[in-house]
Design a protein around this motif. Structure first.
Motif, PDB file in Angstrom:
ATOM      1  N   GLY A  44       0.814  -1.215   0.000  1.00  0.00           N
ATOM      2  CA  GLY A  44       0.000   0.000   0.000  1.00  0.00           C
ATOM      3  C   GLY A  44       0.846   1.263   0.000  1.00  0.00           C
ATOM      4  O   GLY A  44       0.467   2.271  -0.610  1.00  0.00           O
ATOM      5  N   PHE A  45       1.994   1.226   0.643  1.00  0.00           N
ATOM      6  CA  PHE A  45       2.842   2.424   0.755  1.00  0.00           C
ATOM      7  C   PHE A  45       3.488   2.809  -0.576  1.00  0.00           C
ATOM      8  O   PHE A  45       3.374   3.967  -1.011  1.00  0.00           O
ATOM      9  N   PRO A  46       4.171   1.888  -1.272  1.00  0.00           N
ATOM     10  CA  PRO A  46       4.729   2.288  -2.569  1.00  0.00           C
ATOM     11  C   PRO A  46       3.646   2.625  -3.588  1.00  0.00           C
ATOM     12  O   PRO A  46       3.851   3.491  -4.444  1.00  0.00           O
ATOM     13  N   PHE A  97       2.646   6.130  -2.852  1.00  0.00           N
ATOM     14  CA  PHE A  97       3.706   7.038  -3.306  1.00  0.00           C
ATOM     15  C   PHE A  97       3.626   7.247  -4.811  1.00  0.00           C
ATOM     16  O   PHE A  97       3.737   8.374  -5.308  1.00  0.00           O
ATOM     17  N   LEU A  98       3.433   6.138  -5.542  1.00  0.00           N
ATOM     18  CA  LEU A  98       3.371   6.215  -6.996  1.00  0.00           C
ATOM     19  C   LEU A  98       2.187   7.058  -7.455  1.00  0.00           C
ATOM     20  O   LEU A  98       2.320   7.899  -8.359  1.00  0.00           O
ATOM     21  N   ILE A  99       1.040   6.833  -6.833  1.00  0.00           N
ATOM     22  CA  ILE A  99      -0.149   7.607  -7.202  1.00  0.00           C
ATOM     23  C   ILE A  99       0.053   9.089  -6.897  1.00  0.00           C
ATOM     24  O   ILE A  99      -0.299   9.968  -7.694  1.00  0.00           O
ATOM     25  N   GLY A 100       0.650   9.378  -5.729  1.00  0.00           N
ATOM     26  CA  GLY A 100       0.894  10.775  -5.359  1.00  0.00           C
ATOM     27  C   GLY A 100       1.881  11.457  -6.293  1.00  0.00           C
ATOM     28  O   GLY A 100       1.710  12.635  -6.641  1.00  0.00           O
ATOM     29  N   SER A 155       1.840  11.396   0.527  1.00  0.00           N
ATOM     30  CA  SER A 155       0.779  10.493   0.063  1.00  0.00           C
ATOM     31  C   SER A 155       0.981   9.079   0.586  1.00  0.00           C
ATOM     32  O   SER A 155       0.029   8.289   0.647  1.00  0.00           O
ATOM     33  N   MET A 156       2.211   8.764   0.966  1.00  0.00           N
ATOM     34  CA  MET A 156       2.479   7.421   1.484  1.00  0.00           C
ATOM     35  C   MET A 156       1.707   7.127   2.757  1.00  0.00           C
ATOM     36  O   MET A 156       1.487   5.961   3.099  1.00  0.00           O
ATOM     37  N   LEU A 157       1.293   8.207   3.451  1.00  0.00           N
ATOM     38  CA  LEU A 157       0.504   7.995   4.657  1.00  0.00           C
ATOM     39  C   LEU A 157      -0.808   7.262   4.344  1.00  0.00           C
ATOM     40  O   LEU A 157      -1.346   6.543   5.176  1.00  0.00           O
ATOM     41  N   ALA A 158      -1.271   7.470   3.116  1.00  0.00           N
ATOM     42  CA  ALA A 158      -2.509   6.811   2.704  1.00  0.00           C
ATOM     43  C   ALA A 158      -2.291   5.326   2.432  1.00  0.00           C
ATOM     44  O   ALA A 158      -3.256   4.578   2.234  1.00  0.00           O
ATOM     45  N   GLY A 159      -1.029   4.911   2.435  1.00  0.00           N
ATOM     46  CA  GLY A 159      -0.729   3.509   2.166  1.00  0.00           C
ATOM     47  C   GLY A 159      -1.236   2.570   3.232  1.00  0.00           C
ATOM     48  O   GLY A 159      -1.325   1.354   3.013  1.00  0.00           O
ATOM     49  N   VAL A 191       5.164  15.769  -2.057  1.00  0.00           N
ATOM     50  CA  VAL A 191       3.742  15.414  -2.040  1.00  0.00           C
ATOM     51  C   VAL A 191       3.577  13.899  -2.092  1.00  0.00           C
ATOM     52  O   VAL A 191       2.728  13.322  -1.414  1.00  0.00           O
ATOM     53  N   ALA A 192       4.413  13.260  -2.879  1.00  0.00           N
ATOM     54  CA  ALA A 192       4.344  11.810  -2.994  1.00  0.00           C
ATOM     55  C   ALA A 192       4.685  11.139  -1.669  1.00  0.00           C
ATOM     56  O   ALA A 192       4.063  10.134  -1.289  1.00  0.00           O
ATOM     57  N   LEU A 193       5.677  11.701  -0.947  1.00  0.00           N
ATOM     58  CA  LEU A 193       6.035  11.142   0.354  1.00  0.00           C
ATOM     59  C   LEU A 193       4.892  11.295   1.352  1.00  0.00           C
ATOM     60  O   LEU A 193       4.616  10.385   2.146  1.00  0.00           O
TER      61      LEU A 193
END
Length: 247
Positions: free
Chosen positions: A45-47, A50-53, A66-70, A62-64
């Motif tokens: 879920g984390f990578p 990150f990829l989606i962000g 977004s990893m919180l959503a992982g 921003v991508a980092l």
């Protein structure tokens, strides 16, 4: 291409086939693949987040963030497991309630048969073993397992069959209101027991299917150590009687 199963020309078993309920409980288990899947839901879920962000913003910061959503996929899966556990526990309570209903009817039937045996013994020389058999179950029907419940039911059936033979042998007894009423109550309770058994077996069938519903329910069932349950079965004596000639 012809039909794989052809009921007109295919091989048949002229002797017929008898079926039996297997007295075996199967344990819900999960393999390494299922455990890997559960771990992957949390890790991947984390990578993926990150990829989606990064694709959405082309910004590493921003991508980092977004990893919180992982963690969301893992939390969702955990919630699904909690719901599955609650469902299985609720189903388990329903099975217990259904089993208790059968026990209640069995105990009522024991009381009726005891009273009936006492009434008959005053009119005819009833087999003393019948009285002993019925009295043995008068203290309350509280089986500790499905097998014991089946054995109890079979013993009560055997006692009643012997009472019924005596009843049929003396037509004059049928004119006695108390005896006739006891026979009607026994017949009613037998129908209720049959209906309660059907309801119990339906609940057991749901349980046996659900604990192997992959992946969520099976994972929960395996963690809890759940096993399949054995439904009600007819005794061998009952099966033999059903094959007899009635007319």
């Amino acid at each position: 291409m012809g039909n794989e199963l052809d009921e007109t020309t295919g091989p048949v078993n002229a002797e017929g086939r008898d079926v039996n309920v297997i007295e075996k409980q199967l344990k819900a288990e999960v393999g390494a693949g299922t455990k890997f899947l559960e771990l992957a839901i949390w890790i991947l879920g984390f990578p993926l987040a990150f990829l989606i962000g990064f694709i959405a913003s082309f910004n590493v910061q921003v991508a980092l963030l977004s990893m919180l959503a992982g963690v969301i996929p893992g939390l969702i899966f955990q919630l699904m497991k909690m719901n599955a556990l609650a469902y299985l526990r609720k189903l388990q309570q329903r099975i217990q309630a259904n089993a208790s209903q059968i026990d209640n009817y069995l105990e009522q039937r024991v009381v009726i048969l005891q009273n009936l045996a006492a009434l008959l013994s005053k009119s005819i020389d009833l087999d003393k073993d019948v009285m002993k058999t019925v009295a043995a179950y008068r203290g309350g029907v509280n089986p500790t397992s499905d097998q014991v419940r089946n054995e109890t039911s079979a013993a009560i059936e055997g006692a009643f069959s012997r009472i019924n033979v005596a009843f049929e042998a003396y037509p004059d007894l049928q004119a006695q209101d108390n005896i006739a009423e006891a026979m009607r109550q026994n017949s009613y309770l037998q129908k209720e027991i049959t209906a309660a058994r059907t309801l119990y077996n339906d609940s057991v069938a749901s349980w046996n299917q659900d604990i192997f519903a992959w992946p969520v329910k099976q994972i929960v069932a395996a963690k809890q150590g759940y096993t399949t349950r054995i439904p009600f079965t007819a005794s061998q004596a009952t099966k033999d009687a059903a094959r007899g000639t009635f007319f």
